[in-house]
Design a protein around this motif. Sequence first.
Motif, PDB file in Angstrom:
ATOM      1  N   HIS A 348       0.825  -1.211   0.000  1.00 38.17           N
ATOM      2  CA  HIS A 348       0.000   0.000   0.000  1.00 38.17           C
ATOM      3  C   HIS A 348       0.859   1.260   0.000  1.00 38.17           C
ATOM      4  CE1 HIS A 348       0.607  -0.530   4.413  1.00 38.17           C
ATOM      5  NE2 HIS A 348       0.621   0.782   4.398  1.00 38.17           N
ATOM      6  N   THR A 483      -0.475   6.995   6.351  1.00 35.38           N
ATOM      7  CA  THR A 483       0.070   5.704   5.906  1.00 35.38           C
ATOM      8  C   THR A 483       1.042   5.131   6.932  1.00 35.38           C
ATOM      9  OG1 THR A 483      -0.123   6.443   3.607  1.00 35.38           O
ATOM     10  CG2 THR A 483       1.281   4.537   4.027  1.00 35.38           C
ATOM     11  N   LYS A 486      -0.869   4.116  10.037  1.00 33.69           N
ATOM     12  CA  LYS A 486      -1.923   3.151   9.728  1.00 33.69           C
ATOM     13  C   LYS A 486      -3.253   3.553  10.387  1.00 33.69           C
ATOM     14  CE  LYS A 486       1.358  -0.654   9.229  1.00 33.69           C
ATOM     15  NZ  LYS A 486       1.777  -2.008   9.692  1.00 33.69           N
ATOM     16  N   ASN A 488      -7.172   4.529  10.807  1.00 33.35           N
ATOM     17  CA  ASN A 488      -8.377   3.900  10.264  1.00 33.35           C
ATOM     18  C   ASN A 488      -9.178   4.902   9.422  1.00 33.35           C
ATOM     19  OD1 ASN A 488      -9.919   5.505  12.079  1.00 33.35           O
ATOM     20  ND2 ASN A 488      -9.640   3.971  13.687  1.00 33.35           N
TER      21      ASN A 488
END
Length: 523
Positions: A348, A483, A486, A488
Amino acid sequence: MSSNVILDIYKLKLKVFFGSFRASKTSLALLALYALGFLPSVFGFSSMITSAVKQENANIDLYVENLAAVISGFISVILLLALRGCTAFEYEQSLIFTSPVTPRKFLFASLLADLTESLPFIHPIFILFGATVYSLSIKPLSTLMMFSIIILFIFMLLFLKISISIINSLYRRLWLKATMLVLVILSLLPALAGFSAGFPLRYSLLPHPSTFLARSLINIVYSNSSQLMDIIGLLSYFIFSLALFMFVSGKNFFQHVAYIPFVSPFDTSMRVQTLKMERTIKTFSRTGMVFTLNIESKSLLGFLMKKEMIRMLRDGSLFSVAFLYVIMTVVMSFMSISGSREAEIPIHAFFIFFISAYSLIVPLMLVSNWRFSEFENIWIPLTSSLDPRIIAKALLYDLTLIASLVPAVVVLILSVIFSISPLLPLVLIASTSIVGSSTNLYLMIKFFGKKRRSTPSFLIGWASMLLSGLLLIPTYALTILSTYLKLNDAINVFISIPLLIYSIFIMRYFLKKTGENIINIEV
């Protein structure tokens, strides 16, 4: 004597190709910008390869299959290009084909010139090769062997392309092209094994040149040696292509060559760029024929937006954007198949990286195409009673729509494939498209003013990308932060709202400035 003739033709072709440097030093800046622009991507791709090689329990057979599939795709592109037949520039027809120079001498000189002329464009490959070899600590002898194998393969492709092009020009038989298309399709069939584990046909089972090359390179990387049979197989293909080249070069194909005007890629003049755009329009003009304009449209803004949309279909702008993101899709799919999910850098992160880079480039592409295709006709609406600000608004809305809609579709597809939340990439695309399109359009219009019209398009583009990048610092900073941490989707939604408001504010500001400056365009 023969070598002197070949050398003279070689010098002539180089002088014609690089001659624009004498007329404009701007071309040197363009070349330097091109060279520097690829460095981050090259080193990023090198780190990805190094990470994949150093994985524990790496599936070498899978790597061979994937690399062979990529090489086969490259071979297929070369073969498809050869189907159009042999082409030559108009100055070659006037100066060389009317002289006693034999076809073989001309082909050898052209081959050497093509290799030399390609060096400024393919230098990232050599940098990638050097960076990868250094990162993997490959021995000098093994490095020399890898380099020799790659050079051998490149010459094999060149001999094959030239030979097939000449054969197509000499005979012009439909069955020849049909046979080549069938061979290309058959050579790509084993690539389906990467998407279906049960597919029985694999490159490792076939004596394909891509198999020999891929297996040789992978074996050298992992064991510092190469199997003799793979080298012999690749050498056999090279000898065959050389023999075919020597056979067809003895034919007099000069009278069967298709002639095309020469345009140097380093010539930044408006005339040359317009000529390139005319070629593109000839290629894509029919794609927009299904759409028509209704002059009785109730909405003037809607009418102008539809007009710009049809233009982007006919001048290839929409195709260019779609093709750019198809490349990204292929790269991402290849990374997934290669097992990048277990790599040190999560997939990702690469996803966000590609989106960030591509969504910044796309607005520049769209605005540049508008300049080359529409600028010569812009005096028509400017000298009418039409409000120029409506023209700017319609153009900006369409640029933003195309710059965001195409990648949004790709993101939604890739997010399903890789099970990644599409929220952050979609916000990134929306923000960069809004800010990038408005910034690029404003600066392009600004430089159309008096005493600025001759400014090269790429310099305006460079300034636009720099300004867009500065204005997008909040977007990039929050994207990287999200990123890395991480976060939500709930938190990302909370972050996205002020980013989109900020982007719309920037767009409204530059739209107002564009409307003020469009009146001052020098027609």
